[in-house]
Design a protein around this motif. Structure first.
Motif, PDB file in Angstrom:
ATOM      1  N   ARG A 141       0.838  -1.198   0.000  1.00 19.80           N
ATOM      2  CA  ARG A 141       0.000   0.000   0.000  1.00 19.80           C
ATOM      3  C   ARG A 141       0.877   1.255   0.000  1.00 19.80           C
ATOM      4  O   ARG A 141       1.964   1.259   0.566  1.00 19.80           O
ATOM      5  CB  ARG A 141      -0.903   0.018   1.234  1.00 19.80           C
ATOM      6  CG  ARG A 141      -1.907  -1.097   1.276  1.00 19.80           C
ATOM      7  CD  ARG A 141      -2.712  -1.020   2.542  1.00 19.80           C
ATOM      8  NE  ARG A 141      -3.499  -2.214   2.743  1.00 19.80           N
ATOM      9  CZ  ARG A 141      -4.184  -2.460   3.850  1.00 19.80           C
ATOM     10  NH1 ARG A 141      -4.173  -1.593   4.842  1.00 19.80           N
ATOM     11  NH2 ARG A 141      -4.878  -3.579   3.964  1.00 19.80           N
ATOM     12  N   GLU A 154       0.841   3.948   1.686  1.00 17.67           N
ATOM     13  CA  GLU A 154       1.186   4.632   2.940  1.00 17.67           C
ATOM     14  C   GLU A 154       2.412   4.067   3.641  1.00 17.67           C
ATOM     15  O   GLU A 154       2.917   4.656   4.585  1.00 17.67           O
ATOM     16  CB  GLU A 154      -0.001   4.632   3.912  1.00 17.67           C
ATOM     17  CG  GLU A 154      -0.343   3.301   4.522  1.00 17.67           C
ATOM     18  CD  GLU A 154      -1.489   2.592   3.836  1.00 17.67           C
ATOM     19  OE1 GLU A 154      -2.124   1.749   4.496  1.00 17.67           O
ATOM     20  OE2 GLU A 154      -1.770   2.873   2.667  1.00 17.67           O
ATOM     21  N   ASN A 191      -1.732  14.053   0.773  1.00 14.52           N
ATOM     22  CA  ASN A 191      -1.432  12.755   1.358  1.00 14.52           C
ATOM     23  C   ASN A 191      -1.301  12.813   2.877  1.00 14.52           C
ATOM     24  O   ASN A 191      -1.373  11.778   3.529  1.00 14.52           O
ATOM     25  CB  ASN A 191      -0.126  12.187   0.789  1.00 14.52           C
ATOM     26  CG  ASN A 191      -0.232  11.907  -0.690  1.00 14.52           C
ATOM     27  OD1 ASN A 191       0.519  12.473  -1.463  1.00 14.52           O
ATOM     28  ND2 ASN A 191      -1.162  11.055  -1.085  1.00 14.52           N
ATOM     29  N   SER A 219      -7.611  12.040   3.543  1.00 19.47           N
ATOM     30  CA  SER A 219      -6.953  11.361   2.420  1.00 19.47           C
ATOM     31  C   SER A 219      -6.536   9.954   2.806  1.00 19.47           C
ATOM     32  O   SER A 219      -6.716   9.011   2.038  1.00 19.47           O
ATOM     33  CB  SER A 219      -5.723  12.164   1.981  1.00 19.47           C
ATOM     34  OG  SER A 219      -4.932  11.411   1.108  1.00 19.47           O
ATOM     35  N   ASP A 255      -8.056   6.563   1.115  1.00 23.72           N
ATOM     36  CA  ASP A 255      -7.161   5.620   0.468  1.00 23.72           C
ATOM     37  C   ASP A 255      -7.297   4.220   1.070  1.00 23.72           C
ATOM     38  O   ASP A 255      -7.325   3.227   0.346  1.00 23.72           O
ATOM     39  CB  ASP A 255      -5.715   6.106   0.550  1.00 23.72           C
ATOM     40  CG  ASP A 255      -4.847   5.443  -0.486  1.00 23.72           C
ATOM     41  OD1 ASP A 255      -5.259   5.377  -1.661  1.00 23.72           O
ATOM     42  OD2 ASP A 255      -3.763   4.976  -0.115  1.00 23.72           O
ATOM     43  N   TRP A 282      -8.442   0.770  -0.897  1.00 26.95           N
ATOM     44  CA  TRP A 282      -7.642  -0.454  -0.922  1.00 26.95           C
ATOM     45  C   TRP A 282      -8.450  -1.643  -0.428  1.00 26.95           C
ATOM     46  O   TRP A 282      -8.326  -2.740  -0.939  1.00 26.95           O
ATOM     47  CB  TRP A 282      -6.363  -0.287  -0.101  1.00 26.95           C
ATOM     48  CG  TRP A 282      -5.276   0.345  -0.906  1.00 26.95           C
ATOM     49  CD1 TRP A 282      -5.059   1.689  -1.052  1.00 26.95           C
ATOM     50  CD2 TRP A 282      -4.291  -0.311  -1.689  1.00 26.95           C
ATOM     51  NE1 TRP A 282      -3.990   1.887  -1.887  1.00 26.95           N
ATOM     52  CE2 TRP A 282      -3.498   0.683  -2.287  1.00 26.95           C
ATOM     53  CE3 TRP A 282      -4.005  -1.645  -1.942  1.00 26.95           C
ATOM     54  CZ2 TRP A 282      -2.436   0.383  -3.120  1.00 26.95           C
ATOM     55  CZ3 TRP A 282      -2.932  -1.939  -2.775  1.00 26.95           C
ATOM     56  CH2 TRP A 282      -2.173  -0.934  -3.360  1.00 26.95           C
TER      57      TRP A 282
END
Length: 172
Positions: free
Chosen positions: A18, A20, A50, A55, A59, A63
């Motif tokens: 991912r 992050e 981000n 955000s 996200d 996912w």
């Protein structure tokens, strides 16, 4: 020129594709799928969007609601599989569990086992021997394997590789 390459996937590794996951300050290689192919991309630089909590939440939801994580993991493993064909080595896959047999662990090991079955790749699930050891397999207060946990993994890997003829002579 290895005869065998053992790919060990710790349960947490599956979600580390991912965006992050930052690599603890290291600019680790990142990947994405483009037209069904795995491509390397530059390490993403964070921007103000981000860093916003909204955000991050959006996200994570995206996912979870898509197969992006599974598709990317499959593409990475497919790349290793292609290397095994191109460079003539045998590949083996190993699942390393976390401290508890969580729902996430069960889904990940099931996915990896099915992936290995479809690819006819030797597969070892270390859940049972690690869970049998309990907390002794891990560093206290830490999700990493202890020296006892590493010893158990080494023993099981030796049995697995030896039993399938995947160890080169003198490799022990």
């Amino acid at each position: 020129k290895p005869a065998t390459v053992v790919v060990c996937l710790y349960t947490d590794d599956f979600r580390r594709v991912r965006p992050e996951y930052a690599g603890l300050g290291f600019l680790l290689p990142r990947y994405q799928l483009a037209a069904g192919r795995l491509v390397n991309i530059p390490y993403p630089r964070p921007n103000p969007w981000n860093r916003l909590y909204l955000s991050v939440v959006v996200d994570k939801v995206l996912w979870r609601c898509t197969n992006r994580e599974w598709d990317l993991n499959e593409a990475i493993l497919d790349r290793i599989g292609q290397l095994s064909k191109d460079r003539h080595f045998q590949e083996a896959l190993v699942f390393l569990p976390g401290k508890e047999d969580s729902a996430g662990d069960r889904v990940r090991r099931s996915w990896l086992k099915e992936y290995a079955r479809r690819r006819q790749t030797p597969f070892l699930d270390l859940t049972e021997p690690i869970q049998t050891m309990g907390q002794r397999a891990f560093i206290m207060g830490n999700p990493h394997f202890s020296s006892s946990g590493h010893e158990a993994v080494a023993r099981e890997l030796d049995r697995f590789l030896t039993g399938r003829g995947l160890l080169s002579p003198g490799a022990r």
